[in-house]
Motif scaffolding. Structure first.
Motif, PDB file in Angstrom:
ATOM      1  N   UNK A  51       0.830  -1.201   0.000  1.00  0.00           N
ATOM      2  CA  UNK A  51       0.000   0.000   0.000  1.00  0.00           C
ATOM      3  C   UNK A  51       0.869   1.257   0.000  1.00  0.00           C
ATOM      4  N   UNK A  52       0.207   2.368  -0.289  1.00  0.00           N
ATOM      5  CA  UNK A  52       0.914   3.648  -0.308  1.00  0.00           C
ATOM      6  C   UNK A  52       1.384   4.038   1.087  1.00  0.00           C
ATOM      7  N   UNK A  53       0.629   3.666   2.098  1.00  0.00           N
ATOM      8  CA  UNK A  53       1.054   3.998   3.463  1.00  0.00           C
ATOM      9  C   UNK A  53       2.293   3.209   3.850  1.00  0.00           C
ATOM     10  N   UNK A  54       2.406   1.999   3.315  1.00  0.00           N
ATOM     11  CA  UNK A  54       3.617   1.212   3.569  1.00  0.00           C
ATOM     12  C   UNK A  54       4.820   1.889   2.934  1.00  0.00           C
ATOM     13  N   UNK A  55       4.597   2.504   1.745  1.00  0.00           N
ATOM     14  CA  UNK A  55       5.688   3.228   1.102  1.00  0.00           C
ATOM     15  C   UNK A  55       6.114   4.440   1.918  1.00  0.00           C
ATOM     16  N   UNK A  56       5.146   5.053   2.637  1.00  0.00           N
ATOM     17  CA  UNK A  56       5.500   6.172   3.498  1.00  0.00           C
ATOM     18  C   UNK A  56       6.489   5.738   4.568  1.00  0.00           C
ATOM     19  N   UNK A  57       6.256   4.580   5.158  1.00  0.00           N
ATOM     20  CA  UNK A  57       7.155   4.093   6.202  1.00  0.00           C
ATOM     21  C   UNK A  57       8.488   3.629   5.610  1.00  0.00           C
ATOM     22  N   UNK A  58       8.465   3.105   4.386  1.00  0.00           N
ATOM     23  CA  UNK A  58       9.732   2.758   3.741  1.00  0.00           C
ATOM     24  C   UNK A  58      10.574   4.011   3.519  1.00  0.00           C
ATOM     25  N   UNK A  59       9.900   5.131   3.155  1.00  0.00           N
ATOM     26  CA  UNK A  59      10.619   6.379   2.975  1.00  0.00           C
ATOM     27  C   UNK A  59      11.253   6.838   4.283  1.00  0.00           C
ATOM     28  N   UNK A  60      10.516   6.684   5.396  1.00  0.00           N
ATOM     29  CA  UNK A  60      11.058   7.048   6.709  1.00  0.00           C
ATOM     30  C   UNK A  60      12.254   6.160   7.052  1.00  0.00           C
ATOM     31  N   UNK A  61      12.109   4.874   6.762  1.00  0.00           N
ATOM     32  CA  UNK A  61      13.222   3.942   7.029  1.00  0.00           C
ATOM     33  C   UNK A  61      14.462   4.352   6.251  1.00  0.00           C
TER      34      UNK A  61
ATOM     35  N   UNK B  73       4.626   0.932  15.745  1.00  0.00           N
ATOM     36  CA  UNK B  73       4.323  -0.440  15.292  1.00  0.00           C
ATOM     37  C   UNK B  73       4.709  -0.623  13.843  1.00  0.00           C
ATOM     38  N   UNK B  74       4.325   0.303  12.983  1.00  0.00           N
ATOM     39  CA  UNK B  74       4.550   0.128  11.559  1.00  0.00           C
ATOM     40  C   UNK B  74       5.995   0.386  11.166  1.00  0.00           C
ATOM     41  N   UNK B  75       6.691   1.279  11.889  1.00  0.00           N
ATOM     42  CA  UNK B  75       8.105   1.488  11.595  1.00  0.00           C
ATOM     43  C   UNK B  75       8.908   0.251  11.968  1.00  0.00           C
ATOM     44  N   UNK B  76       8.567  -0.366  13.116  1.00  0.00           N
ATOM     45  CA  UNK B  76       9.235  -1.613  13.502  1.00  0.00           C
ATOM     46  C   UNK B  76       8.927  -2.710  12.494  1.00  0.00           C
ATOM     47  N   UNK B  77       7.693  -2.729  11.993  1.00  0.00           N
ATOM     48  CA  UNK B  77       7.321  -3.745  11.002  1.00  0.00           C
ATOM     49  C   UNK B  77       8.096  -3.551   9.714  1.00  0.00           C
TER      50      UNK B  77
ATOM     51  N   UNK C  22      15.678   3.827  17.713  1.00  0.00           N
ATOM     52  CA  UNK C  22      14.814   4.947  17.359  1.00  0.00           C
ATOM     53  C   UNK C  22      13.743   5.114  18.428  1.00  0.00           C
ATOM     54  N   UNK C  23      13.622   6.340  18.970  1.00  0.00           N
ATOM     55  CA  UNK C  23      12.584   6.640  19.953  1.00  0.00           C
ATOM     56  C   UNK C  23      11.491   7.457  19.278  1.00  0.00           C
ATOM     57  N   UNK C  24      10.262   7.122  19.574  1.00  0.00           N
ATOM     58  CA  UNK C  24       9.107   7.814  18.999  1.00  0.00           C
ATOM     59  C   UNK C  24       8.275   8.389  20.135  1.00  0.00           C
TER      60      UNK C  24
END
Length: 834
Positions: A583-593, A624-628, A608-610
């Motif tokens: 999904x596009x939201x998954x791509x958002x987290x890939x960009x953050x990674x 959760x999603x960044x760890x995933x 990484x602290x959030x």
């Protein structure tokens, strides 16, 4: 590498310093439906306004104000003296605006009644177009400003309704509101019946009848709603006085009279009648002197005519009886001398009569406010008298002009009154002196006549009698002829008089468009308002909004870099990346990674602290999603729930929270016991554990150092879900163990003031590696770039000037958000079993 990043940051900052009009366009374009709605409503209002607003038309006429050729006085009619004072344009405007002139025009137009037609909420006046006429008794009182509603049933009868409480009665004979002797008496009008045309309707408050006229057409006028109103003439006068007068140019003597009204024909008739009355009044004023002259001569002619007839008859009878046809030479010579003296005495007597008349006229009219019109005389030769009479006439004329637009108590009027009194006193004194002089001259002539009469007594009796009779006849005949000549001259002067001013253009109905409402302009205004109001609303909403909406809001508050953005999720689960990896939201987290890897500067492992300012910003969702996403990258990852006060990660994964960080920090559990495997490969989870009474003290203990030391030896990526820093300081205590600290900002939720306060505190503390992560950015197909920043070309890592792809367009549409396509069947089964 660092220099390249810095250069990219500088270029990006310079580009963003200029106002992004393209971004503004797309910001407004997102509300296209709002623009269409407001334009439609504005046009609808303009249409209804144009349709139901009475049209106002403008009519004008122009008048030339000439130099004043004022009313002729006695001297002007006799051929000596001088005429005229300069008329002032301002004074003429004052005359035209005067109540007296306007009231006279309204009366002559017979506007006592107004007729109207009602059709679909639109009321229009039927000026000269009414199918019926109301004939009322002018000797009877009539109720003004009361609606008499009328509906024509046939050519024989009609219905009439009227209701009036505390109606005012008007006397059209005296043109004034009737005042009853009993001031408490109230007049009530109540009519609701059917009447026949021509039938008188009357009671103490009204008396009139309705008749049909030639304009009546049963197919057009039957069963239509009409009404008529009796008008208060004084109110009509005040209404019509609203016209405007001004010179066509600054130095011009041509004035333009403009009137605005609902009826073009009515306005045309009024302006033409107004100018007609104005010129007629001016002409009447000029004719008054000639008329008074004629009256004075007629009175003298009446007296002389009787004397002439008697003398003529006596002469004829004497000649017949005595048979005397002529005088001898000596008698004729004496007769001629006597005749000349008699003529001179008659002229002096006529002048004396004028002087006495003038004196009497001044005394009688001394306290009047009207213009003094002095009777014409018969050959006044005194220059001072000529000057004084002319000056007095001018002063009264000037006073009359000023009384058109000033009250009698005005200082200017008072000053004129003083001048008039002084001139009258001087004139009276001069007239008395002239009368005395004339009397002396008459006495002298009488002496000469007595001598001649002594010589006549020596003539024979018959000649003496004949001479006396013929002398009286000649004298009467010459005086009669003289007065007739003067009367003819006065009549010629009166007939040749013209108004001082001239109408250049009469008012006309040229069929022009109304000046109000301006339909085209109203539609243009509606379109402009339809465009401006949404812009004002959108910009005002942004201006007064205290939430963080776009990237600039963050940049104005803090200098910390923006690491990336996470778009809005419509999923019912927190583990969006696990369920929809494409999904596009998954791509958002890939960009953050990816951006976190740049921050790590080549490190293989990263902690990484959030955190966030307040609850509900989405820090647990991001953790959760960044760890995933780290786990899906094939790295051994760990998610730690360090929110010891309000643990909730275990609910999202369906795991146990009986043991966790808190139990380890108090030596109640071993590290191996608190680590739980998640349904996702390469991802382990440590729950927060039971809520302790002293979370901050536990985090600050040495056991926390031991915890992170041991975990960093095992895991490549550790993601810490910490409490909000706006509420507690737990996150600050954990930052010494991290490589990157992500502060979550939720679009349209995070408060600017709270965020600014926390960022200021962090900057004062000098905490390292702090970055901003924007969460819950809402995307639409019409959005430019992405909903958060409205900017294009910043990429997922625009905070640093580089990143994954070039804007959101890279992943949008390429990755599927369809649940059936994006869900991993294995993950789905694992979560279901859990």
């Amino acid at each position: 590498m660092e220099n390249n990043i810095q250069n990219i940051q500088n270029i990006t900052q310079q580009q963003e310093e200029s106002y992004d009009y393209k971004a503004l366009f797309f910001k407004l374009y997102r509300y296209w439906y709002f623009f269409i709605l407001t334009i439609f409503i504005a046009l609808l209002i303009a249409f209804l306004f144009n349709k139901y607003t009475k049209s106002v038309y403008e009519v004008d006429t122009t008048v030339l104000v000439k130099e004043d050729n004022s009313a002729p006085d006695a001297q002007a009619l006799l051929g000596f003296g001088f005429r005229g004072n300069q008329q002032n344009v301002v004074n003429e405007i004052g005359k035209l605006k005067s109540y007296t002139l306007v009231n006279q025009a309204v009366r002559e137009l017979n506007m006592e009644l107004s007729y109207f037609k009602e059709d679909n909420f639109i009321t229009s006046e039927l000026y000269k177009e009414s199918p019926f006429k109301v004939v009322f008794d002018t000797l009877h009182l009539q109720p003004v400003n009361v609606k008499f509603k009328l509906s024509i049933l046939s050519n024989k009868n009609y219905t009439l309704e009227a209701e009036g409480n505390e109606a005012k009665l008007y006397d059209y004979e005296k043109f004034e509101i009737y005042k009853d002797e009993d001031p408490t008496k109230q007049v009530f009008i109540s009519i609701d019946s059917t009447f026949g045309f021509g039938q008188y309707i009357y009671n103490d408050s009204y008396r009139f009848k309705v008749v049909l006229n030639k304009q009546y057409n049963p197919e057009i006028h039957d069963n239509k709603n009409y009404y008529f109103v009796f008008n208060d003439v004084d109110q009509l006068t005040m209404r019509f006085r609203s016209f405007e007068i001004e010179p066509i140019e600054e130095e011009a003597s041509i004035i333009k009279i403009t009137l605005k009204g609902n009826s073009v024909e009515k306005s045309v008739d009024f302006l033409n009648k107004l100018t007609e009355v104005y010129l007629r009044r001016n002409l009447d004023q000029k004719n008054r002197a000639a008329e008074n002259t004629i009256v004075f001569i007629d009175s003298q002619l009446k007296e002389i005519s009787d004397s002439l007839n008697l003398a003529e008859q006596n002469l004829q009878d004497f000649r017949t009886t005595k048979q005397v046809m002529d005088l001898d030479f000596q008698a004729a010579q004496v007769f001629e001398q006597l005749k000349e003296l008699e003529q001179e005495k008659a002229h002096l007597g006529l002048k004396s009569k004028y002087y006495e008349t003038l004196k009497d006229y001044i005394i009688k009219n001394m306290d009047l406010d009207d213009v003094l019109i002095i009777p014409t005389t018969m050959g006044i030769e005194d220059p001072l008298l000529n000057q004084l009479t002319s000056e007095l006439s001018k002063l009264y004329a000037e006073k009359e002009e000023k009384l058109y637009f000033s009250k009698s108590s005005n200082p200017m009027i008072q000053a004129l009154n003083q001048k008039i009194e002084l001139t009258e006193a001087t004139l009276l004194e001069n007239t008395s002196n002239i009368i005395n002089t004339s009397n002396i001259a008459i006495q002298d002539i009488n002496g000469q006549i007595s001598k001649l009469e002594g010589r006549i007594s020596q003539l024979p009796a018959i000649q003496r009698q004949y001479l006396g009779i013929e002398r009286k006849f000649k004298l009467s005949d010459e005086m009669f002829t003289y007065l007739q000549e003067r009367r003819s001259e006065a009549q010629i002067t009166k007939a040749s008089n013209e108004p001082d001013n001239e109408i250049i253009d009469i008012a006309r109905n040229l069929g022009g468009s109304p000046v109000y409402p301006k339909k085209s302009m109203n539609y243009m205004i509606a379109i402009v308002l339809g465009l401006v109001l949404p812009v004002v609303y959108i910009m005002g909403k942004d201006y007064f909004n205290d939430k963080i909406i776009e990237r600039k809001d963050i940049e104005k508050i803090t200098d910390f870099p923006i690491l990336g953005h996470i778009i809005h999720s419509n999923k019912d689960t927190q583990a969006v990346v696990a369920e929809s990896p494409k999904s596009s939201i998954a791509e958002s987290f890939r960009s953050v990674r990816t951006n976190l890897q740049f921050i790590a500067k080549g490190k293989d492992k990263q902690t990484v602290l959030i955190t966030s300012d307040m609850v509900a910003a989405g820090k647990t969702f991001c953790a959760i999603n960044l760890a995933t996403i780290f786990a899906l990258y094939g790295k051994k990852s760990l998610l730690i729930g360090f929110d010891l006060r309000k643990p909730k990660i275990y609910k999202d994964f369906g795991l146990s929270n009986t043991e966790g960080v808190s139990s380890f920090l108090i030596n109640k559990s071993k590290l191996e016991d608190i680590i739980q495997a998640s349904p996702i490969d390469n991802l382990d989870i440590i729950m927060a554990g039971p809520v302790p009474p002293n979370p901050s003290e536990l985090i600050a203990s040495d056991k926390t150092d031991e915890l992170f030391t041991r975990l960093k030896e095992v895991y490549d990526y550790i993601v810490i879900d910490s409490p909000p820093v706006g509420l507690v300081t737990d996150a600050f205590l954990l930052m010494k163990y991290t490589d990157a600290n992500l502060f979550i900002v939720r679009q349209n939720y995070t408060n600017k003031k709270v965020f600014g306060s926390i960022m200021g505190d962090i900057e004062k503390r000098g905490l390292p590696n702090v970055s901003i992560l924007v969460n819950d950015v809402k995307l639409t197909k019409n959005s430019y770039g992405y909903g958060y920043g409205y900017g294009y070309g910043y990429g997922y890592g625009y905070g640093y000037g580089y990143g994954y792809g070039y804007g959101y367009g890279y992943g949008y549409g390429y990755y599927s958000d369809d649940k059936e396509q994006e869900k991993s069947s294995t993950i789905k089964r694992i979560f279901k079993n859990t």
